[in-house]
Design a protein around this motif. Structure first.
Motif, PDB file in Angstrom:
ATOM      1  N   ALA A   1      -1.645   1.737   3.544  1.00 29.68           N
ATOM      2  CA  ALA A   1      -2.144   3.112   3.566  1.00 29.68           C
ATOM      3  C   ALA A   1      -1.349   3.966   4.552  1.00 29.68           C
ATOM      4  O   ALA A   1      -1.010   5.118   4.256  1.00 29.68           O
ATOM      5  CB  ALA A   1      -3.623   3.133   3.931  1.00 29.68           C
ATOM      6  N   ALA A   2      -1.039   3.399   5.698  1.00 27.48           N
ATOM      7  CA  ALA A   2      -0.279   4.147   6.696  1.00 27.48           C
ATOM      8  C   ALA A   2       1.157   4.410   6.256  1.00 27.48           C
ATOM      9  O   ALA A   2       1.804   5.333   6.755  1.00 27.48           O
ATOM     10  CB  ALA A   2      -0.281   3.392   8.019  1.00 27.48           C
ATOM     11  N   LEU A   3       1.645   3.631   5.322  1.00 25.62           N
ATOM     12  CA  LEU A   3       3.024   3.770   4.844  1.00 25.62           C
ATOM     13  C   LEU A   3       3.121   4.541   3.535  1.00 25.62           C
ATOM     14  O   LEU A   3       4.173   4.547   2.903  1.00 25.62           O
ATOM     15  CB  LEU A   3       3.639   2.375   4.665  1.00 25.62           C
ATOM     16  N   TRP A   4       2.064   5.211   3.122  1.00 23.55           N
ATOM     17  CA  TRP A   4       2.046   5.824   1.796  1.00 23.55           C
ATOM     18  C   TRP A   4       3.229   6.745   1.535  1.00 23.55           C
ATOM     19  O   TRP A   4       3.754   6.752   0.417  1.00 23.55           O
ATOM     20  CB  TRP A   4       0.708   6.516   1.528  1.00 23.55           C
ATOM     21  N   PRO A   5       3.737   7.533   2.523  1.00 28.21           N
ATOM     22  CA  PRO A   5       4.880   8.400   2.194  1.00 28.21           C
ATOM     23  C   PRO A   5       6.138   7.607   1.804  1.00 28.21           C
ATOM     24  O   PRO A   5       6.945   8.072   0.997  1.00 28.21           O
ATOM     25  CB  PRO A   5       5.136   9.192   3.468  1.00 28.21           C
ATOM     26  N   LEU A   6       6.266   6.407   2.357  1.00 27.18           N
ATOM     27  CA  LEU A   6       7.427   5.585   2.028  1.00 27.18           C
ATOM     28  C   LEU A   6       7.277   4.873   0.685  1.00 27.18           C
ATOM     29  O   LEU A   6       8.268   4.559   0.026  1.00 27.18           O
ATOM     30  CB  LEU A   6       7.644   4.525   3.116  1.00 27.18           C
TER      31      LEU A   6
ATOM     32  N   TRP B   1       4.195   3.381  -5.725  1.00 26.49           N
ATOM     33  CA  TRP B   1       2.851   2.835  -5.552  1.00 26.49           C
ATOM     34  C   TRP B   1       1.950   3.961  -5.060  1.00 26.49           C
ATOM     35  O   TRP B   1       2.058   4.406  -3.927  1.00 26.49           O
ATOM     36  CB  TRP B   1       2.906   1.691  -4.551  1.00 26.49           C
ATOM     37  N   LYS B   2       1.068   4.424  -5.902  1.00 24.93           N
ATOM     38  CA  LYS B   2       0.245   5.595  -5.599  1.00 24.93           C
ATOM     39  C   LYS B   2      -1.041   5.280  -4.828  1.00 24.93           C
ATOM     40  O   LYS B   2      -1.573   6.137  -4.147  1.00 24.93           O
ATOM     41  CB  LYS B   2      -0.101   6.332  -6.891  1.00 24.93           C
TER      42      LYS B   2
ATOM     43  N   THR C   1      -4.211   7.180  -1.676  1.00 26.86           N
ATOM     44  CA  THR C   1      -5.665   7.249  -1.842  1.00 26.86           C
ATOM     45  C   THR C   1      -6.350   6.517  -0.695  1.00 26.86           C
ATOM     46  O   THR C   1      -7.326   7.018  -0.123  1.00 26.86           O
ATOM     47  CB  THR C   1      -6.073   6.624  -3.193  1.00 26.86           C
ATOM     48  N   TRP C   2      -5.856   5.344  -0.372  1.00 29.87           N
ATOM     49  CA  TRP C   2      -6.447   4.564   0.718  1.00 29.87           C
ATOM     50  C   TRP C   2      -6.313   5.298   2.050  1.00 29.87           C
ATOM     51  O   TRP C   2      -7.216   5.240   2.887  1.00 29.87           O
ATOM     52  CB  TRP C   2      -5.814   3.186   0.789  1.00 29.87           C
ATOM     53  N   TRP C   3      -5.182   5.982   2.254  1.00 26.34           N
ATOM     54  CA  TRP C   3      -4.985   6.745   3.487  1.00 26.34           C
ATOM     55  C   TRP C   3      -6.016   7.867   3.570  1.00 26.34           C
ATOM     56  O   TRP C   3      -6.624   8.094   4.618  1.00 26.34           O
ATOM     57  CB  TRP C   3      -3.574   7.312   3.563  1.00 26.34           C
TER      58      TRP C   3
END
Length: 145
Positions: A12-17, A22-23, A27-29
């Motif tokens: 979740a913390a890495l969502w921008p990367l 992987w979408k 959402t988790w963030w």
């Protein structure tokens, strides 16, 4: 990152990367940031890192979260003492819940609340007695088979 948080929280913390491949991490963030309903991940180390005030407030109210974040003795000393007594029966007589300053907090609690200590020890002794009677009953039933 903390391995205890698991793949979902850490990703979740890495969502921008990770986006657009992987979408779900985005959402988790969002769920981690808002902490609403069943999508409350304040048990995680990541939530404590990014939202320390929110998590600390919840730790003061919820002993389970306090255990997860190492502040059980700080916010819930009576419950911590009760759990230690029970776990000393189940794990070993020297068992303690070790957190930052837990020895000092335990000593302070014992000094300030001898009446509560006495009540908790009596309650635990009765629980152990019931447990032993149940075990004896089960042993007799097993032998009678």
């Amino acid at each position: 990152m903390n391995l205890d948080d698991g793949v979902m929280i850490n990703s979740a913390a890495l969502w921008p990367l990770l986006e657009p491949q992987w979408k779900k991490p985005k959402t988790w963030w969002h769920e981690l940031c808002t902490a609403k309903g069943k999508k409350d991940y304040d048990w995680s180390h990541l939530a404590a890192r990014y939202f320390p005030n929110r998590v600390d407030t919840k730790c003061q109210q919820d002993p389970s979260l306090a255990v997860a974040h190492g502040c059980f003795w700080q916010y819930h000393p009576a419950k911590a003492y009760e759990w230690e007594l029970r776990l000393q029966d189940e794990i070993g007589p020297d068992f303690t819940i070790d957190e930052a300053d837990s020895d000092t907090l335990r000593q302070q609690f014992e000094a300030k609340h001898p009446d509560i200590i006495k009540t908790l020890k009596e309650k635990e002794a009765k629980r152990r007695e019931r447990k032993d009677k149940k075990a004896d009953k089960e042993q007799l039933a097993f032998q009678g088979m």
